[in-house]
Enzyme design. Structure first.
Site, PDB file in Angstrom:
ATOM      1  N   GLU A  21       0.656  -1.083   0.218  1.00 55.64           N
ATOM      2  CA  GLU A  21       0.157  -0.139  -0.025  1.00 55.64           C
ATOM      3  C   GLU A  21       0.933   1.137   0.042  1.00 55.64           C
ATOM      4  O   GLU A  21       0.692   2.281  -0.631  1.00 55.64           O
ATOM      5  CB  GLU A  21      -1.068   0.101   1.262  1.00 55.64           C
ATOM      6  N   TYR A  53     -13.992  27.042   0.156  1.00 55.57           N
ATOM      7  CA  TYR A  53     -13.994  25.570  -0.227  1.00 55.57           C
ATOM      8  C   TYR A  53     -12.673  25.055  -0.706  1.00 55.57           C
ATOM      9  O   TYR A  53     -12.391  23.914  -0.563  1.00 55.57           O
ATOM     10  CB  TYR A  53     -15.018  25.201  -0.933  1.00 55.57           C
ATOM     11  N   VAL A  72      -6.250   4.410   8.705  1.00 54.08           N
ATOM     12  CA  VAL A  72      -7.082   5.480   8.439  1.00 54.08           C
ATOM     13  C   VAL A  72      -7.063   6.501   9.440  1.00 54.08           C
ATOM     14  O   VAL A  72      -7.518   7.638   9.199  1.00 54.08           O
ATOM     15  CB  VAL A  72      -8.507   5.045   7.685  1.00 54.08           C
ATOM     16  N   GLU A  73      -7.346   5.929  10.567  1.00 54.53           N
ATOM     17  CA  GLU A  73      -7.710   6.526  12.011  1.00 54.53           C
ATOM     18  C   GLU A  73      -6.822   8.064  12.050  1.00 54.53           C
ATOM     19  O   GLU A  73      -7.191   8.962  12.222  1.00 54.53           O
ATOM     20  CB  GLU A  73      -7.712   5.745  13.008  1.00 54.53           C
ATOM     21  N   LYS A  99     -11.569   4.404   2.211  1.00 57.32           N
ATOM     22  CA  LYS A  99     -10.516   3.620   1.408  1.00 57.32           C
ATOM     23  C   LYS A  99     -11.245   2.641   0.653  1.00 57.32           C
ATOM     24  O   LYS A  99     -11.708   1.508   1.151  1.00 57.32           O
ATOM     25  CB  LYS A  99      -9.715   3.047   2.490  1.00 57.32           C
TER      26      LYS A  99
END
Length: 120
Positions: A21, A53, A72-73, A99
């Site tokens: 990854e 934005y 991911v956290e 993900k």
């Protein structure tokens, strides 16, 4: 509290617990919900009284396309930290990082982590 939503922003990053990854990378989608008092912006029609934005997008991009995280956290928390640093008007934020196609046997859609934090 008023809300701004930015949904399914797409980035390419090199995050994950597996070496493949970090080497190959993959797509990540990010949803952001920002809570702030937007009454001044609504009354004045002045962007300086709101949240730009494009700046939010660049803030999120700097994390997701930046140095790798294992979890991911950790990506979500880093995005939240940057949002609170960059936008003083934001009082509460929810960030969801999706993900797609995680390397999990038999899993074919996505995993996601969502966190909500308040300025503190």
């Amino acid at each position: 509290m008023d809300k701004i939503f930015m949904n399914k922003m797409e980035f390419y990053g090199y995050h994950g617990a597996f070496a493949e990854e970090n080497k190959l990378g993959q797509r990540f989608y990010v949803d952001v919900e920002l809570e702030a008092d937007l009454s001044k912006a609504a009354a004045s029609d002045d962007l300086a009284e709101s949240v730009d934005y494009a700046e939010v997008y660049e803030t999120v991009k700097s994390v997701v396309e930046g140095p790798p995280f294992n979890l991911v956290e950790a990506i979500v928390q880093a995005v939240l930290n940057k949002i609170f640093q960059a936008f003083s008007i934001v009082e509460r934020a929810t960030v969801k990082v999706i993900k797609p196609d995680p390397p999990i046997p038999g899993h074919y859609d996505s995993v996601a982590v969502e966190m909500t934090r308040e300025r503190g």
